[in-house]
Enzyme design. Sequence first.
Site, PDB file in Angstrom:
ATOM      1  N   ASN A 151       0.841  -1.196   0.000  1.00 35.63           N
ATOM      2  CA  ASN A 151       0.000   0.000   0.000  1.00 35.63           C
ATOM      3  C   ASN A 151       0.881   1.253   0.000  1.00 35.63           C
ATOM      4  O   ASN A 151       2.114   1.157   0.070  1.00 35.63           O
ATOM      5  CB  ASN A 151      -0.932  -0.035   1.215  1.00 35.63           C
ATOM      6  CG  ASN A 151      -0.189   0.227   2.513  1.00 35.63           C
ATOM      7  OD1 ASN A 151       0.925  -0.260   2.709  1.00 35.63           O
ATOM      8  ND2 ASN A 151      -0.793   0.982   3.393  1.00 35.63           N
ATOM      9  N   CYS A 167       1.965   3.514   2.057  1.00 30.18           N
ATOM     10  CA  CYS A 167       2.980   3.779   3.092  1.00 30.18           C
ATOM     11  C   CYS A 167       3.850   2.567   3.417  1.00 30.18           C
ATOM     12  O   CYS A 167       4.695   2.627   4.318  1.00 30.18           O
ATOM     13  CB  CYS A 167       2.309   4.296   4.349  1.00 30.18           C
ATOM     14  SG  CYS A 167       1.645   5.963   4.140  1.00 30.18           S
ATOM     15  N   GLU A 199       3.279  -0.433   4.738  1.00 32.57           N
ATOM     16  CA  GLU A 199       3.084  -1.361   5.848  1.00 32.57           C
ATOM     17  C   GLU A 199       2.209  -2.553   5.509  1.00 32.57           C
ATOM     18  O   GLU A 199       2.098  -3.478   6.313  1.00 32.57           O
ATOM     19  CB  GLU A 199       2.478  -0.621   7.056  1.00 32.57           C
ATOM     20  CG  GLU A 199       0.992  -0.301   6.954  1.00 32.57           C
ATOM     21  CD  GLU A 199       0.700   1.021   6.273  1.00 32.57           C
ATOM     22  OE1 GLU A 199      -0.424   1.521   6.409  1.00 32.57           O
ATOM     23  OE2 GLU A 199       1.612   1.554   5.609  1.00 32.57           O
TER      24      GLU A 199
END
Length: 676
Positions: free
Chosen positions: A371, A373, A375
């Site tokens: 995704n 960011c 994580e």
Amino acid sequence: MIKSIRKRDGRIVQFNSEKIAAAIAKAFRAVGDDPGAIPAKLACKAVDAAEQKFQKSVPGVEDIQDIVERTLIEEGYAEAAKAYILYRQRRADVREAKCYLGVADDLKLSINAVEVLKKRYLRRDERGEVVETPGEMFARVADHVSLAEGRYGCDVEGHRLKFLRMMRDLDFLPNSPTLMNAGLDLGQLSACFVLPVEDSLTGIFDSLKHMALIHQSGGGTGFSFSSLRPKGDVVRATGGVASGPVSFMRIFDTATDVIKQGGRRRGANMGVLRIDHPDIMEFIEAKERPGILENFNISVAATDTFMDKARSGGEIQLVNPRSGEVTGSIEAAELMNLIATSAWRGGDPGIIFIDRINAAHPFPAQIEATNPCGEQPLLPYESCNLGSINLSRLVERGELNWDRLRDLVSLAVRFLDDVIDMNRYPLRQIQIATMQSRKIGLGVMGFAEMLIKMNVSYSSPDAVRLAEEIMSFISAEGRAESARLGQARGSFPLFEQSKLRRWDAMRNSTVTTIAPTGTISIIAGTSSGIEPLFALAFVRHVLEGARLLEVSPLFERAAHARGFYSPELRAEIARKGSVQNIAHVPQDIKDTFVTALDVPPQQHVRIQAAFQKYTDNAVSKTVNLPSDATVSDVLNVYNLAYDLGCKGVTVFRYGSRSQVLYLGNLETLPGCKFCG
């Protein structure tokens, strides 16, 4: 005898003299005094005075507070009276700011929380006016998500109340789309999606269309562009040559720029390219020019072979993904240095250790992207629902309440599993893929504030130890709850094909993720994710032309208690952001109240690795570097992150390019600007 009091909104409620005593005690503690039994005695005097004045009428809140002020002064407690008056003024400023924002705050949240809620979360009518309070937003979410309990013959109302309580108490919050869309027509509740990008014009523009639909619904998207043929490669259908992955990424970026997620925030993307793609050098430097790929985070998918050769010496081969042919080779160390140099200049690209991600993945299918960011690694068309427990609210008398944490983990896992069933998916393919694996991602926020309340320095070995203990506990309790749900409701459909089949049952293929919690941590009034505090003070714009200085409440409380607080100190901290170079601040306070740039880069990595050790998915964390850091410092971070078992790493050198957070900035929001 006074039985009732008029609230500021006109409501008549039961009078409670204990609240007066508590407010007076807070004023004494603010000036570093231990009041003992004094607040209770002063409260009795204030109540006596109020009863004399309001024998035939109901007093208002302000009336009682005026009497408390006079009582403190008349009884000779001038310093406590001053603290009480200043507190009243600050609260008045906050109420005025909230009034200006046009939001009825029924939960007494911070100005920043109310402003964020107004901009992105609260329901509006057809004229665009806010028609929902923060408490009503949480009720809307709890009402909707708890309906899933009825599908399994469970107590809908009981779980609705439990879900509502943990959100209203700010003990747990789900990802932003759940808060924005639950119970509304849009109904899309997931934050994270990964879409495939096939090596054809039709495939590329199908992904572009799907991205637009996801962004419109409030989600963020990740892509691997590794299957696209390199620049200059043959295109047999037209007899022309290919323009390469980076050129198509610019099309995705431009489309993102004109689509606001759910009508409330701009879209966000992650672009990933394998280290052995022939266009890898162009990709690494793609964001160095201003204005290019501004809606993308980019990450290099580094293999174990590359990492080994980057350190021990040797070349890696560059392979055309269309033909499988080797088109060239490059020294791995040279390529690693290029990555580090580009990241040193502007923060991009990050690195994801793709072989490590796939080794830990519960399915044989290969993950290629995450995704926005980083994580949440996902297979093509998968989505994931995230939520975070507020650790700062679980500290009692300097210790973490493990029983409360256990209860919250179980309830949060159940909540996130219910979200899967109540979600309205933007694409049929996404619904199928998500239901097959039922991935959820429970994480934490407020880790830094938790450490402060426990008098533990973020820079200490104890912080690393606590990170491991907490995440190990959350992982074990979360997995146990998912197993119980699996026995009651059935395991995820791909259970028998997964590495989890040794369990008797399992509801969710993954349970834990550490997200950046950029905006939900503002709502919760705590520090972002597992990041340290960025600064101890900020100056923010409120009201028209007015500014409000905000100092960490935890620091203010400690400074008052230790007797070194002053208005001059507030101003100096606002200028510097940190207390490390302020002479009269005690050393133990400096150790406890470290900020992101005070923490050594190696410690940032150790904290990330400690959480990753017990996290199913991945960990969003920025390794902050000072402005004078070198490219070698960046390389050292990469090597340490790989050695300690991280699944990826992102660095940011202070001031290297435009950023969300600045020391001394007038408007500042913590955390990743993409994930909520």
